[in-house]
Enzyme design. Structure first.
Site, mmCIF file in Angstrom:
data_model
loop_
_atom_site.group_PDB
_atom_site.id
_atom_site.type_symbol
_atom_site.label_atom_id
_atom_site.label_comp_id
_atom_site.label_asym_id
_atom_site.label_seq_id
_atom_site.Cartn_x
_atom_site.Cartn_y
_atom_site.Cartn_z
ATOM 1 N N ASP A 2 0.829 -1.194 0.000
ATOM 2 C CA ASP A 2 0.000 0.000 0.000
ATOM 3 C C ASP A 2 0.870 1.254 0.000
ATOM 4 O O ASP A 2 1.928 1.269 0.625
ATOM 5 C CB ASP A 2 -0.907 -0.023 1.243
ATOM 6 C CG ASP A 2 -2.101 0.889 1.075
ATOM 7 O OD1 ASP A 2 -2.315 1.400 -0.047
ATOM 8 O OD2 ASP A 2 -2.828 1.097 2.061
ATOM 9 N N GLY A 3 0.404 2.255 -0.703
ATOM 10 C CA GLY A 3 1.076 3.557 -0.650
ATOM 11 C C GLY A 3 1.667 4.037 -1.965
ATOM 12 O O GLY A 3 2.316 5.083 -1.999
ATOM 13 N N ARG A 6 0.191 7.554 -2.932
ATOM 14 C CA ARG A 6 0.701 8.640 -2.088
ATOM 15 C C ARG A 6 2.163 8.935 -2.397
ATOM 16 O O ARG A 6 2.592 10.084 -2.396
ATOM 17 C CB ARG A 6 0.529 8.269 -0.603
ATOM 18 C CG ARG A 6 -0.879 8.544 -0.081
ATOM 19 C CD ARG A 6 -1.129 7.851 1.232
ATOM 20 N NE ARG A 6 -1.375 6.418 1.025
ATOM 21 C CZ ARG A 6 -1.334 5.526 2.009
ATOM 22 N NH1 ARG A 6 -1.028 5.899 3.228
ATOM 23 N NH2 ARG A 6 -1.602 4.250 1.738
ATOM 24 N N TRP A 7 2.924 7.895 -2.677
ATOM 25 C CA TRP A 7 4.334 8.074 -3.027
ATOM 26 C C TRP A 7 4.457 8.986 -4.248
ATOM 27 O O TRP A 7 5.287 9.894 -4.292
ATOM 28 C CB TRP A 7 4.948 6.702 -3.308
ATOM 29 C CG TRP A 7 6.419 6.697 -3.592
ATOM 30 C CD1 TRP A 7 7.424 6.527 -2.693
ATOM 31 C CD2 TRP A 7 7.046 6.855 -4.878
ATOM 32 N NE1 TRP A 7 8.643 6.571 -3.332
ATOM 33 C CE2 TRP A 7 8.444 6.768 -4.668
ATOM 34 C CE3 TRP A 7 6.569 7.058 -6.177
ATOM 35 C CZ2 TRP A 7 9.358 6.878 -5.704
ATOM 36 C CZ3 TRP A 7 7.483 7.183 -7.208
ATOM 37 C CH2 TRP A 7 8.856 7.090 -6.969
ATOM 38 N N HIS A 19 2.752 3.295 -9.100
ATOM 39 C CA HIS A 19 2.620 1.846 -9.309
ATOM 40 C C HIS A 19 3.872 1.291 -9.997
ATOM 41 O O HIS A 19 4.317 0.193 -9.695
ATOM 42 C CB HIS A 19 1.369 1.531 -10.134
ATOM 43 C CG HIS A 19 0.093 1.886 -9.423
ATOM 44 N ND1 HIS A 19 -0.184 1.453 -8.145
ATOM 45 C CD2 HIS A 19 -0.985 2.629 -9.791
ATOM 46 C CE1 HIS A 19 -1.370 1.920 -7.761
ATOM 47 N NE2 HIS A 19 -1.874 2.647 -8.745
ATOM 48 N N SER A 48 -10.352 -7.692 -4.831
ATOM 49 C CA SER A 48 -11.688 -7.792 -5.448
ATOM 50 C C SER A 48 -12.379 -6.427 -5.423
ATOM 51 O O SER A 48 -13.279 -6.166 -6.214
ATOM 52 C CB SER A 48 -12.572 -8.773 -4.670
ATOM 53 O OG SER A 48 -11.845 -9.844 -4.137
ATOM 54 N N GLU A 49 -11.956 -5.573 -4.494
ATOM 55 C CA GLU A 49 -12.604 -4.263 -4.328
ATOM 56 C C GLU A 49 -11.927 -3.172 -5.167
ATOM 57 O O GLU A 49 -12.472 -2.080 -5.317
ATOM 58 C CB GLU A 49 -12.588 -3.854 -2.846
ATOM 59 C CG GLU A 49 -13.512 -4.685 -1.952
ATOM 60 C CD GLU A 49 -12.967 -6.076 -1.629
ATOM 61 O OE1 GLU A 49 -11.734 -6.229 -1.545
ATOM 62 O OE2 GLU A 49 -13.776 -7.024 -1.500
ATOM 63 N N LEU A 113 11.724 -20.185 -4.726
ATOM 64 C CA LEU A 113 10.734 -19.316 -4.067
ATOM 65 C C LEU A 113 9.409 -19.474 -4.816
ATOM 66 O O LEU A 113 9.393 -19.483 -6.043
ATOM 67 C CB LEU A 113 11.190 -17.840 -4.144
ATOM 68 C CG LEU A 113 10.163 -16.786 -3.745
ATOM 69 C CD1 LEU A 113 9.961 -16.764 -2.230
ATOM 70 C CD2 LEU A 113 10.604 -15.384 -4.200
ATOM 71 N N ARG A 170 2.159 -5.089 6.149
ATOM 72 C CA ARG A 170 1.410 -4.070 5.416
ATOM 73 C C ARG A 170 2.146 -2.747 5.485
ATOM 74 O O ARG A 170 2.490 -2.277 6.566
ATOM 75 C CB ARG A 170 0.001 -3.887 5.972
ATOM 76 C CG ARG A 170 -0.745 -2.821 5.167
ATOM 77 C CD ARG A 170 -2.196 -2.731 5.451
ATOM 78 N NE ARG A 170 -2.815 -1.790 4.519
ATOM 79 C CZ ARG A 170 -4.077 -1.812 4.151
ATOM 80 N NH1 ARG A 170 -4.866 -2.740 4.636
ATOM 81 N NH2 ARG A 170 -4.550 -0.922 3.307
ATOM 82 N N GLU A 189 1.864 -13.417 12.134
ATOM 83 C CA GLU A 189 2.336 -12.266 12.900
ATOM 84 C C GLU A 189 2.127 -11.026 12.042
ATOM 85 O O GLU A 189 2.552 -10.981 10.888
ATOM 86 C CB GLU A 189 3.822 -12.427 13.246
ATOM 87 C CG GLU A 189 4.107 -13.602 14.152
ATOM 88 C CD GLU A 189 3.478 -13.450 15.538
ATOM 89 O OE1 GLU A 189 3.306 -12.295 15.986
ATOM 90 O OE2 GLU A 189 3.152 -14.480 16.158
HETATM 91 C C1 IPE Z 1 -1.318 0.047 -3.582
HETATM 92 O O1 IPE Z 1 -1.097 1.413 -3.610
HETATM 93 C C2 IPE Z 1 -1.415 -0.560 -4.964
HETATM 94 C C3 IPE Z 1 -2.725 -1.145 -5.327
HETATM 95 C C4 IPE Z 1 -3.753 -1.305 -4.554
HETATM 96 C C5 IPE Z 1 -2.871 -1.582 -6.710
HETATM 97 P P1 IPE Z 1 -2.319 2.423 -3.590
HETATM 98 O O2 IPE Z 1 -2.742 2.672 -4.990
HETATM 99 O O3 IPE Z 1 -3.391 1.913 -2.680
HETATM 100 O O4 IPE Z 1 -1.644 3.727 -2.983
HETATM 101 P P2 IPE Z 1 -2.322 4.808 -2.029
HETATM 102 O O5 IPE Z 1 -2.941 4.096 -0.866
HETATM 103 O O6 IPE Z 1 -3.311 5.566 -2.844
HETATM 104 O O7 IPE Z 1 -1.160 5.651 -1.610
HETATM 105 MG MG MG Z 2 -4.050 2.360 -0.770
#
Ligand code: IPE
Ligand code: MG
Length: 232
Positions: A2-3, A6-7, A19, A48-49, A113, A170, A189
């Site tokens: 996730d992120g 925002r990055w 991405h 799925s969402e 792996l 996460r 964990e």
């Molecule tokens: C995660 O990054 C990638 C996918 C769900 C495909 P986000 O796209 O959720 O990034 P933020 O949460 O908007 O920063």
């Molecule tokens: Mg996100």
């Protein structure tokens, strides 16, 4: 993972570049896993969402998935990685489904792996499809409903042949499971970090493993029992 969005935003860049940067973090993490001897890595790439996102972003993610398969499979294969995709793949464009099948076939014999990419995956979807399979068997009179136990449900989930995940990481600061491997992560964990996924590097991975190494895994037993086992 996730992120990504925002990055990119932080750098005044469009989300898709986030991405793309996220894909680079995937590459590095796969290498780290091989180095540390991690046997299975499951990445939540598309839930799925996630179809609820703007059409343009969904399309872009599909394109990225496709081009990643085109570009990365040869390298993964060379590195002994077995690739598997978990999730409702029938929702993807046919060309992508074909690519997935080809990548899985090509890498099926590798054992360094197992890299699982969860795509159009949801933990509830997973349990639901398992229930449907068992219900069909009961309806056909092949099985008594009383025979259904946890092991039987587990055997119809997305990856019945692999152990339950030990460590759940996460990124991006959110502290929730968001419908990932719900059944399988019952005793995983949990590790949460504020780092955005594209910033998740070798040090970040090492930090997560160090945290994991410090956990006492009791699986319902007492600390004394667990310690006695180790020390005896
Ligand atoms: C995660 O990054 C990638 C996918 C769900 C495909 P986000 O796209 O959720 O990034 P933020 O949460 O908007 O920063
Ligand atoms: Mg996100």
């Amino acid at each position: 993972m996730d992120g990504n969005g925002r990055w990119a935003r932080k750098r005044l860049m469009p989300r898709y570049l986030g991405h793309r940067a996220g894909l680079e973090a995937v590459r590095k993490t796969v290498e780290q896993c091989i180095e540390y001897g991690v046997e299975v890595l499951t990445l939540f790439a598309f839930s799925s969402e996630n179809w609820r996102r703007p059409k343009k972003e969904v399309g872009m993610l599909m394109d990225l998935f496709m081009s990643a398969l085109n570009k990365e499979v040869r390298r993964l294969d060379r590195n002994g990685v077995r690739l598997r995709i978990i999730g409702a793949r029938e929702a993807f464009p046919q060309a992508l489904q074909d690519k997935i099948a080809e990548a899985e076939r090509k890498t099926a014999g590798n054992d360094k792996l197992v890299l699982q990419i969860a795509a159009n995956y949801g933990g509830r979807w997973d349990v639901t499809q398992a229930a449907r399979i068992l219900a069909r068997r009961v309806a056909r009179g092949e099985m008594d409903p009383e025979a259904i136990d946890e092991a039987m449900i587990a055997s119809e989930l997305a990856f019945p042949d692999l152990p339950d995940p030990d460590l759940f990481i996460r990124t991006g600061g959110e502290q929730r499971l968001s419908n990932f491997v719900l059944w399988q992560a019952a005793y995983a964990e949990l590790y949460f970090t504020d780092l955005l996924w594209p910033d998740f590097d070798a040090q970040a991975f090492a930090d997560a493993l160090i945290s994991f190494a410090g956990r006492e895994r009791r699986f319902g037993r007492t600390s004394e029992q667990v310690q006695g086992e180790d020390g005896a």
